[in-house]
Motif scaffolding. Sequence first.
Motif, PDB file in Angstrom:
ATOM      1  N   SER A   1       0.839  -1.197   0.000  1.00 18.07           N
ATOM      2  CA  SER A   1       0.000   0.000   0.000  1.00 18.07           C
ATOM      3  C   SER A   1       0.875   1.249   0.000  1.00 18.07           C
ATOM      4  CB  SER A   1      -0.962   0.014   1.189  1.00 18.07           C
ATOM      5  OG  SER A   1      -0.248   0.107   2.393  1.00 18.07           O
ATOM      6  N   GLU A   2       0.253   2.334  -0.441  1.00 13.72           N
ATOM      7  CA  GLU A   2       0.933   3.621  -0.478  1.00 13.72           C
ATOM      8  C   GLU A   2       0.019   4.690   0.094  1.00 13.72           C
ATOM      9  OE1 GLU A   2       2.071   4.276  -4.580  1.00 13.72           O
ATOM     10  OE2 GLU A   2       3.976   3.241  -4.229  1.00 13.72           O
ATOM     11  N   GLY A   3       0.621   5.700   0.688  1.00 14.88           N
ATOM     12  CA  GLY A   3      -0.092   6.881   1.152  1.00 14.88           C
ATOM     13  C   GLY A   3       0.543   8.101   0.515  1.00 14.88           C
ATOM     14  N   ILE A   4      -0.277   9.013   0.060  1.00 12.67           N
ATOM     15  CA  ILE A   4       0.206  10.177  -0.681  1.00 12.67           C
ATOM     16  C   ILE A   4      -0.300  11.457  -0.027  1.00 12.67           C
ATOM     17  CG2 ILE A   4       0.142  11.379  -2.907  1.00 12.67           C
ATOM     18  CD1 ILE A   4      -0.310   8.652  -4.216  1.00 12.67           C
ATOM     19  N   THR A   5       0.552  12.479  -0.026  1.00 12.32           N
ATOM     20  CA  THR A   5       0.136  13.807   0.403  1.00 12.32           C
ATOM     21  C   THR A   5       0.725  14.856  -0.535  1.00 12.32           C
ATOM     22  OG1 THR A   5       0.024  15.391   2.235  1.00 12.32           O
ATOM     23  CG2 THR A   5       2.061  14.144   2.026  1.00 12.32           C
TER      24      THR A   5
ATOM     25  N   ASP B   1      -2.954  10.057   2.397  1.00 10.89           N
ATOM     26  CA  ASP B   1      -4.163   9.336   2.006  1.00 10.89           C
ATOM     27  C   ASP B   1      -3.773   8.073   1.242  1.00 10.89           C
ATOM     28  OD1 ASP B   1      -6.673   8.503   1.156  1.00 10.89           O
ATOM     29  OD2 ASP B   1      -7.034  10.244  -0.111  1.00 10.89           O
ATOM     30  N   SER B   2      -4.195   6.934   1.772  1.00  7.79           N
ATOM     31  CA  SER B   2      -3.904   5.657   1.117  1.00  7.79           C
ATOM     32  C   SER B   2      -5.085   5.152   0.301  1.00  7.79           C
ATOM     33  CB  SER B   2      -3.533   4.603   2.164  1.00  7.79           C
ATOM     34  OG  SER B   2      -4.690   4.243   2.909  1.00  7.79           O
ATOM     35  N   GLY B   3      -6.204   5.877   0.356  1.00  7.54           N
ATOM     36  CA  GLY B   3      -7.401   5.409  -0.324  1.00  7.54           C
ATOM     37  C   GLY B   3      -8.261   4.509   0.539  1.00  7.54           C
ATOM     38  N   ASP B   4      -7.816   4.225   1.762  1.00 10.15           N
ATOM     39  CA  ASP B   4      -8.555   3.380   2.697  1.00 10.15           C
ATOM     40  C   ASP B   4      -8.581   4.100   4.047  1.00 10.15           C
ATOM     41  OD1 ASP B   4      -9.197   1.487   4.736  1.00 10.15           O
ATOM     42  OD2 ASP B   4      -8.418  -0.168   3.539  1.00 10.15           O
ATOM     43  N   SER B   5      -9.731   4.630   4.428  1.00 10.89           N
ATOM     44  CA  SER B   5      -9.814   5.436   5.650  1.00 10.89           C
ATOM     45  C   SER B   5      -9.472   4.635   6.900  1.00 10.89           C
ATOM     46  CB  SER B   5     -11.200   6.076   5.782  1.00 10.89           C
ATOM     47  OG  SER B   5     -12.199   5.082   5.837  1.00 10.89           O
ATOM     48  N   ASN B   6      -9.787   3.340   6.929  1.00  7.72           N
ATOM     49  CA  ASN B   6      -9.402   2.512   8.090  1.00  7.72           C
ATOM     50  C   ASN B   6      -7.885   2.382   8.191  1.00  7.72           C
ATOM     51  OD1 ASN B   6     -11.996   2.032   9.054  1.00  7.72           O
ATOM     52  ND2 ASN B   6     -12.260   0.227   7.749  1.00  7.72           N
ATOM     53  N   ARG B   7      -7.227   2.179   7.060  1.00  4.96           N
ATOM     54  CA  ARG B   7      -5.765   2.077   7.050  1.00  4.96           C
ATOM     55  C   ARG B   7      -5.141   3.397   7.486  1.00  4.96           C
ATOM     56  NH1 ARG B   7      -4.549   1.241   1.711  1.00  4.96           N
ATOM     57  NH2 ARG B   7      -5.100  -0.945   1.927  1.00  4.96           N
ATOM     58  N   ASP B   8      -5.696   4.506   7.007  1.00  8.22           N
ATOM     59  CA  ASP B   8      -5.164   5.823   7.363  1.00  8.22           C
ATOM     60  C   ASP B   8      -5.335   6.097   8.851  1.00  8.22           C
ATOM     61  OD1 ASP B   8      -4.486   6.167   4.708  1.00  8.22           O
ATOM     62  OD2 ASP B   8      -6.265   7.362   4.247  1.00  8.22           O
ATOM     63  N   LEU B   9      -6.472   5.717   9.418  1.00  8.08           N
ATOM     64  CA  LEU B   9      -6.692   5.890  10.850  1.00  8.08           C
ATOM     65  C   LEU B   9      -5.705   5.039  11.652  1.00  8.08           C
ATOM     66  CD1 LEU B   9      -8.265   7.096  13.182  1.00  8.08           C
ATOM     67  CD2 LEU B   9      -9.923   5.236  12.937  1.00  8.08           C
ATOM     68  N   HIS B  10      -5.482   3.806  11.215  1.00  6.22           N
ATOM     69  CA  HIS B  10      -4.520   2.936  11.900  1.00  6.22           C
ATOM     70  C   HIS B  10      -3.108   3.500  11.803  1.00  6.22           C
ATOM     71  CE1 HIS B  10      -2.261  -0.957  12.547  1.00  6.22           C
ATOM     72  NE2 HIS B  10      -2.946  -0.775  13.652  1.00  6.22           N
ATOM     73  N   MET B  11      -2.756   4.066  10.633  1.00  8.46           N
ATOM     74  CA  MET B  11      -1.442   4.692  10.465  1.00  8.46           C
ATOM     75  C   MET B  11      -1.283   5.838  11.459  1.00  8.46           C
ATOM     76  SD  MET B  11       0.238   7.600   9.057  1.00  8.46           S
ATOM     77  CE  MET B  11      -0.899   8.304   7.904  1.00  8.46           C
TER      78      MET B  11
END
Length: 180
Positions: free
Chosen positions: A42-46, A72-82
């Motif tokens: 997965s990737e997160g971008i800003t 933003d990784s495209g998955d709000s649950n993943r972003d919250l966990h991050m």
Amino acid sequence: MRKYFFAAFLLLIFARVAPADSQWLLEQSTLTYHVSHTLHQSEGITHAAKGKGVCQAGQCDFLIAVPVKSFDSGDSNRDLHMLQVTRGGQFPMIVVRTRLPEEAPTSSAILADLEIQFAGQTVQYKQVAFQYLVQGSDTLITGTIPLKLTDFKIDPPTLLAIPVKNEVPVRVEMKWRTEK
């Protein structure tokens, strides 16, 4: 809003009282982290990084700040966990500092010593390679920061009891403009 105020405050503090020889402003940025797991990538971008450089006496001091929650990784649950894993509520900003010579590099490569504040820790990364390209009045900088979770005392999160890889490279693409 408070986090952006903090970033702006840091940038103002960074600008010294003495007049600068020149200043740089970060006009555009894309920062992308990459997380690897045996079963998933997965990737997160800003695009929310703010930055400034102040040059005096042949040296330029750069400061870049980005809100942790802006990735933003495209998955709000993943972003919250991050955010939870990186202690983003307690330490909402990632701050990067570096010092470079004011003169233009003689090649398209720059080796930069970075000081990164993230998740309540400050870590030095020495001689990180970046590519440097001048296009008109813009300077484009690209490269990858070899970030490791354990450098910042972050336990690699697990999926199905298997941890993600410790290495979380951060791809950097920035467009800077100089103001003399």
